[in-house]
Design a protein around this motif. Structure first.
Motif, PDB file in Angstrom:
ATOM      1  N   LEU A  51       0.828  -1.202   0.000  1.00  0.00           N
ATOM      2  CA  LEU A  51       0.000   0.000   0.000  1.00  0.00           C
ATOM      3  C   LEU A  51       0.868   1.260   0.000  1.00  0.00           C
ATOM      4  CD1 LEU A  51      -2.814  -1.049   2.496  1.00  0.00           C
ATOM      5  CD2 LEU A  51      -3.125  -0.499   0.074  1.00  0.00           C
ATOM      6  N   ALA A  52       1.906   1.261   0.822  1.00  0.00           N
ATOM      7  CA  ALA A  52       2.792   2.426   0.887  1.00  0.00           C
ATOM      8  C   ALA A  52       3.527   2.631  -0.432  1.00  0.00           C
ATOM      9  CB  ALA A  52       3.786   2.258   2.031  1.00  0.00           C
ATOM     10  N   LEU A  53       3.999   1.554  -1.028  1.00  0.00           N
ATOM     11  CA  LEU A  53       4.693   1.665  -2.312  1.00  0.00           C
ATOM     12  C   LEU A  53       3.763   2.188  -3.399  1.00  0.00           C
ATOM     13  CD1 LEU A  53       6.686  -1.675  -2.067  1.00  0.00           C
ATOM     14  CD2 LEU A  53       7.687   0.627  -2.051  1.00  0.00           C
ATOM     15  N   HIS A  54       2.523   1.728  -3.372  1.00  0.00           N
ATOM     16  CA  HIS A  54       1.547   2.205  -4.351  1.00  0.00           C
ATOM     17  C   HIS A  54       1.294   3.702  -4.178  1.00  0.00           C
ATOM     18  CE1 HIS A  54      -2.026   2.384  -6.879  1.00  0.00           C
ATOM     19  NE2 HIS A  54      -2.672   2.940  -5.869  1.00  0.00           N
ATOM     20  N   ALA A  55       1.122   4.142  -2.929  1.00  0.00           N
ATOM     21  CA  ALA A  55       0.871   5.561  -2.674  1.00  0.00           C
ATOM     22  C   ALA A  55       2.048   6.419  -3.134  1.00  0.00           C
ATOM     23  CB  ALA A  55       0.605   5.783  -1.187  1.00  0.00           C
ATOM     24  N   ALA A  56       3.258   5.869  -3.027  1.00  0.00           N
ATOM     25  CA  ALA A  56       4.455   6.600  -3.426  1.00  0.00           C
ATOM     26  C   ALA A  56       4.809   6.399  -4.895  1.00  0.00           C
ATOM     27  CB  ALA A  56       5.633   6.174  -2.553  1.00  0.00           C
ATOM     28  N   ASP A  57       3.927   5.715  -5.623  1.00  0.00           N
ATOM     29  CA  ASP A  57       4.150   5.464  -7.045  1.00  0.00           C
ATOM     30  C   ASP A  57       5.490   4.776  -7.274  1.00  0.00           C
ATOM     31  OD1 ASP A  57       3.363   5.457  -9.701  1.00  0.00           O
ATOM     32  OD2 ASP A  57       4.266   7.407 -10.147  1.00  0.00           O
ATOM     33  N   THR A  58       5.778   3.793  -6.424  1.00  0.00           N
ATOM     34  CA  THR A  58       7.035   3.035  -6.490  1.00  0.00           C
ATOM     35  C   THR A  58       6.717   1.571  -6.744  1.00  0.00           C
ATOM     36  OG1 THR A  58       8.103   4.552  -4.936  1.00  0.00           O
ATOM     37  CG2 THR A  58       9.114   2.381  -5.225  1.00  0.00           C
ATOM     38  N   PRO A  59       7.213   0.986  -7.830  1.00  0.00           N
ATOM     39  CA  PRO A  59       6.917  -0.422  -8.111  1.00  0.00           C
ATOM     40  C   PRO A  59       7.472  -1.332  -7.021  1.00  0.00           C
ATOM     41  CG  PRO A  59       7.841   0.683 -10.051  1.00  0.00           C
ATOM     42  CD  PRO A  59       8.037   1.608  -8.885  1.00  0.00           C
ATOM     43  N   PRO A  60       6.720  -2.329  -6.612  1.00  0.00           N
ATOM     44  CA  PRO A  60       7.244  -3.285  -5.635  1.00  0.00           C
ATOM     45  C   PRO A  60       8.233  -4.233  -6.288  1.00  0.00           C
ATOM     46  CG  PRO A  60       5.074  -3.966  -6.355  1.00  0.00           C
ATOM     47  CD  PRO A  60       5.338  -2.630  -7.001  1.00  0.00           C
ATOM     48  N   ALA A  61       8.972  -4.943  -5.481  1.00  0.00           N
ATOM     49  CA  ALA A  61       9.907  -5.932  -6.004  1.00  0.00           C
ATOM     50  C   ALA A  61       9.137  -7.044  -6.715  1.00  0.00           C
ATOM     51  CB  ALA A  61      10.754  -6.506  -4.877  1.00  0.00           C
ATOM     52  N   GLY A 100      -8.746  -7.953   5.460  1.00  0.00           N
ATOM     53  CA  GLY A 100      -9.091  -6.576   5.134  1.00  0.00           C
ATOM     54  C   GLY A 100      -7.938  -5.786   4.546  1.00  0.00           C
ATOM     55  N   ILE A 101      -6.744  -5.927   5.114  1.00  0.00           N
ATOM     56  CA  ILE A 101      -5.623  -5.146   4.584  1.00  0.00           C
ATOM     57  C   ILE A 101      -5.115  -5.762   3.279  1.00  0.00           C
ATOM     58  CG2 ILE A 101      -3.798  -6.352   5.859  1.00  0.00           C
ATOM     59  CD1 ILE A 101      -2.484  -3.572   6.251  1.00  0.00           C
ATOM     60  N   ALA A 102      -5.190  -7.095   3.156  1.00  0.00           N
ATOM     61  CA  ALA A 102      -4.779  -7.733   1.903  1.00  0.00           C
ATOM     62  C   ALA A 102      -5.687  -7.321   0.752  1.00  0.00           C
ATOM     63  CB  ALA A 102      -4.784  -9.250   2.063  1.00  0.00           C
ATOM     64  N   VAL A 103      -6.975  -7.219   1.003  1.00  0.00           N
ATOM     65  CA  VAL A 103      -7.912  -6.774  -0.034  1.00  0.00           C
ATOM     66  C   VAL A 103      -7.531  -5.376  -0.516  1.00  0.00           C
ATOM     67  CG1 VAL A 103     -10.291  -5.995  -0.412  1.00  0.00           C
ATOM     68  CG2 VAL A 103      -9.862  -8.220   0.644  1.00  0.00           C
ATOM     69  N   GLN A 104      -7.202  -4.494   0.411  1.00  0.00           N
ATOM     70  CA  GLN A 104      -6.828  -3.134   0.025  1.00  0.00           C
ATOM     71  C   GLN A 104      -5.553  -3.123  -0.817  1.00  0.00           C
ATOM     72  OE1 GLN A 104      -7.294  -0.071   3.175  1.00  0.00           O
ATOM     73  NE2 GLN A 104      -8.235  -1.673   4.420  1.00  0.00           N
ATOM     74  N   ALA A 105      -4.569  -3.926  -0.423  1.00  0.00           N
ATOM     75  CA  ALA A 105      -3.305  -3.962  -1.162  1.00  0.00           C
ATOM     76  C   ALA A 105      -3.480  -4.587  -2.543  1.00  0.00           C
ATOM     77  CB  ALA A 105      -2.262  -4.746  -0.365  1.00  0.00           C
ATOM     78  N   LEU A 106      -4.243  -5.654  -2.623  1.00  0.00           N
ATOM     79  CA  LEU A 106      -4.445  -6.314  -3.909  1.00  0.00           C
ATOM     80  C   LEU A 106      -5.241  -5.419  -4.859  1.00  0.00           C
ATOM     81  CD1 LEU A 106      -5.211  -9.905  -2.600  1.00  0.00           C
ATOM     82  CD2 LEU A 106      -3.179  -9.192  -3.878  1.00  0.00           C
ATOM     83  N   ALA A 107      -6.245  -4.723  -4.342  1.00  0.00           N
ATOM     84  CA  ALA A 107      -7.015  -3.806  -5.182  1.00  0.00           C
ATOM     85  C   ALA A 107      -6.130  -2.682  -5.700  1.00  0.00           C
ATOM     86  CB  ALA A 107      -8.190  -3.238  -4.390  1.00  0.00           C
ATOM     87  N   ALA A 108      -5.234  -2.182  -4.860  1.00  0.00           N
ATOM     88  CA  ALA A 108      -4.342  -1.091  -5.271  1.00  0.00           C
ATOM     89  C   ALA A 108      -3.418  -1.515  -6.399  1.00  0.00           C
ATOM     90  CB  ALA A 108      -3.522  -0.614  -4.072  1.00  0.00           C
ATOM     91  N   ALA A 114      -9.095 -11.126  -6.931  1.00  0.00           N
ATOM     92  CA  ALA A 114      -8.724 -11.568  -5.589  1.00  0.00           C
ATOM     93  C   ALA A 114      -9.291 -10.628  -4.536  1.00  0.00           C
ATOM     94  CB  ALA A 114      -7.202 -11.651  -5.468  1.00  0.00           C
ATOM     95  N   ALA A 115      -9.266  -9.332  -4.825  1.00  0.00           N
ATOM     96  CA  ALA A 115      -9.814  -8.357  -3.876  1.00  0.00           C
ATOM     97  C   ALA A 115     -11.319  -8.564  -3.693  1.00  0.00           C
ATOM     98  CB  ALA A 115      -9.525  -6.942  -4.368  1.00  0.00           C
ATOM     99  N   LYS A 116     -12.016  -8.819  -4.776  1.00  0.00           N
ATOM    100  CA  LYS A 116     -13.467  -9.047  -4.690  1.00  0.00           C
ATOM    101  C   LYS A 116     -13.779 -10.296  -3.878  1.00  0.00           C
ATOM    102  CE  LYS A 116     -17.832  -8.376  -6.010  1.00  0.00           C
ATOM    103  NZ  LYS A 116     -18.450  -9.638  -5.615  1.00  0.00           N
ATOM    104  N   ARG A 117     -12.997 -11.351  -4.058  1.00  0.00           N
ATOM    105  CA  ARG A 117     -13.220 -12.578  -3.287  1.00  0.00           C
ATOM    106  C   ARG A 117     -13.002 -12.330  -1.804  1.00  0.00           C
ATOM    107  NH1 ARG A 117      -9.413 -16.489  -4.342  1.00  0.00           N
ATOM    108  NH2 ARG A 117     -10.776 -17.996  -3.322  1.00  0.00           N
ATOM    109  N   GLY A 118     -11.978 -11.526  -1.479  1.00  0.00           N
ATOM    110  CA  GLY A 118     -11.732 -11.201  -0.081  1.00  0.00           C
ATOM    111  C   GLY A 118     -12.859 -10.374   0.519  1.00  0.00           C
ATOM    112  N   ALA A 119     -13.357  -9.409  -0.246  1.00  0.00           N
ATOM    113  CA  ALA A 119     -14.466  -8.587   0.233  1.00  0.00           C
ATOM    114  C   ALA A 119     -15.728  -9.427   0.434  1.00  0.00           C
ATOM    115  CB  ALA A 119     -14.731  -7.453  -0.750  1.00  0.00           C
ATOM    116  N   ASP A 120     -15.957 -10.380  -0.455  1.00  0.00           N
ATOM    117  CA  ASP A 120     -17.120 -11.258  -0.308  1.00  0.00           C
ATOM    118  C   ASP A 120     -16.999 -12.100   0.959  1.00  0.00           C
ATOM    119  OD1 ASP A 120     -18.179 -10.300  -2.656  1.00  0.00           O
ATOM    120  OD2 ASP A 120     -17.530 -11.995  -3.891  1.00  0.00           O
ATOM    121  N   TRP A 121     -15.773 -12.545   1.264  1.00  0.00           N
ATOM    122  CA  TRP A 121     -15.562 -13.324   2.497  1.00  0.00           C
ATOM    123  C   TRP A 121     -15.879 -12.464   3.716  1.00  0.00           C
ATOM    124  CZ3 TRP A 121     -12.455 -12.848   6.816  1.00  0.00           C
ATOM    125  CH2 TRP A 121     -12.345 -13.977   7.640  1.00  0.00           C
TER     126      TRP A 121
END
Length: 371
Positions: A51-61, A100-108, A114-121
């Protein structure tokens, strides 16, 4: 006989060289940020980092997002950590916070399915009062409900429409707020007290509830202009909670504490993001400035803590890149890992060449002896 002994010695030397050159076994998954034991926080810290990397527009490893997606259970939920993702999940190990936090990171990062499946759970394990507990079936708490609200929002779900027995997540949050006219009015308690007990104000619960009441997740963009907090208990539930946060931060020297002379850096960072979510930019910046000057030791080599600092900076429009730089260093990019592998290969090639030379010399020496 001499030839065989010499050849054997050469092979033994090569074996020793090969063992020395072999890389040490990994102590953690290669794509997981941080080196600490991930048993209890693997999904949490990876999600926070992404999430932090996404906010900073920095690609993850490379592989970091795929690793997180691979932690998802067949029913859509997440446990804190799965050492072997090929083994089916124990439903009792899944929790709302990791999910909850994984859904946010995957959606970002564009993992919408995967995010939708987590939200449905999450919707399936909602409590009758509209909120969530850490583990499904427990007592509703403000922190877990706040994480779930952010996840639903990130997955594109209308939060108000997710109800059980007509109760929404916002109804659950309001039920945890201390009423106006009482001591600590506007603050939120972690859980509703049992029996005749009075609700107790909780700083982290208040920060999480205020952020969720504003319909926000962990990533909050800095408001364009400041909106001063309203006087106590005027306006919405989020306004009242924000006013309490500002009062407590002012009385406590600009930060929350977990004990005498023990700053609670994590809750203070949560408060920065919550205040920014409510538009209270000046108050958020004041708290961030305190945090940024003192949190280096707390965040050292800690992916989740570095992510909290980075997201607090993002929420206050602070241009610092230091937390992101330090976070990225906890998982080298693919190029650096490839160079390391190439170095190991060079050792192997050098060792093989040495053995070839030794064996050739031994063969020639043997021929001269026989002639």
């Amino acid at each position: 006989m001499l030839l065989r002994r010499t050849a054997a010695a050469a092979l033994a030397a090569f074996s020793a060289l090969a063992i020395a050159a072999s890389p040490a076994p990994a102590t953690r998954p290669a794509a997981l940020y941080g080196t600490a034991d991930p048993t209890y926080d693997g999904v949490w810290r990876q999600s926070y980092a992404l999430l932090a990397l996404h906010a900073a527009d920095t690609p993850p490893a490379e592989g970091a997002v795929a690793w997180l997606a691979g932690q998802q259970c067949a029913d859509g939920g997440f446990a804190s950590y799965r050492a072997d993702p090929t083994v089916p999940c124990d439903a009792g190990a899944e929790d709302t916070n990791a999910t909850g936090i994984a859904v946010q990171a995957l959606a970002a990062h564009g993992e919408d399915f995967a995010a939708k499946r987590g939200a449905d759970w999450l919707a399936k394990v909602q409590n009758p009062d509209g909120g969530w507990s850490y583990n499904p079936g427990g007592t509703t708490d403000a922190d877990s409900t706040g994480v779930a609200v952010g996840a639903l929002k990130a997955a594109g779900t209308d939060v108000k429409s997710v109800t059980t027995d007509g109760m929404s997540p916002y109804d659950a949050l309001r039920s945890l707020q201390i009423p106006c006219g009482h001591q600590d009015g506007g603050a939120f308690s972690y859980q509703r007290p049992g029996g005749a007990g009075a609700p107790a104000a909780n700083a982290k619960a208040t920060a999480d509830a205020v952020r969720a009441a504003e319909g926000a997740g962990f990533v909050v963009e800095a408001p364009a202009q400041d909106m001063p907090p309203r006087p106590a208990c005027e306006g919405s539930a989020a306004d009242a909670g924000a006013a309490w946060l500002v009062r407590q931060l002012g009385a406590g020297g600009g930060y929350f504490s977990s004990g005498p002379q023990a700053p609670d850096f994590g809750t203070t960072a949560d408060a920065v993001v919550a205040l920014a979510a409510g538009g209270h930019l000046d108050a958020a910046r004041d708290t961030y400035n305190w945090l940024a000057g003192r949190a280096e030791g707390w965040s050292q080599d800690n992916p989740a803590a570095l992510a909290q600092l980075a997201l607090a900076a993002y929420a206050t429009d602070n241009p610092t890149r230091d937390p992101i730089t330090r976070l990225s260093a906890l998982l080298p990019p693919p190029r650096q890992r490839a160079e390391s592998s190439g170095g190991d290969s060079a050792w192997w090639l050098a060792g093989a060449g040495l053995v070839a030379v030794l064996c050739l010399g031994v063969l020639l020496a043997g021929r001269k002896t026989r002639i």
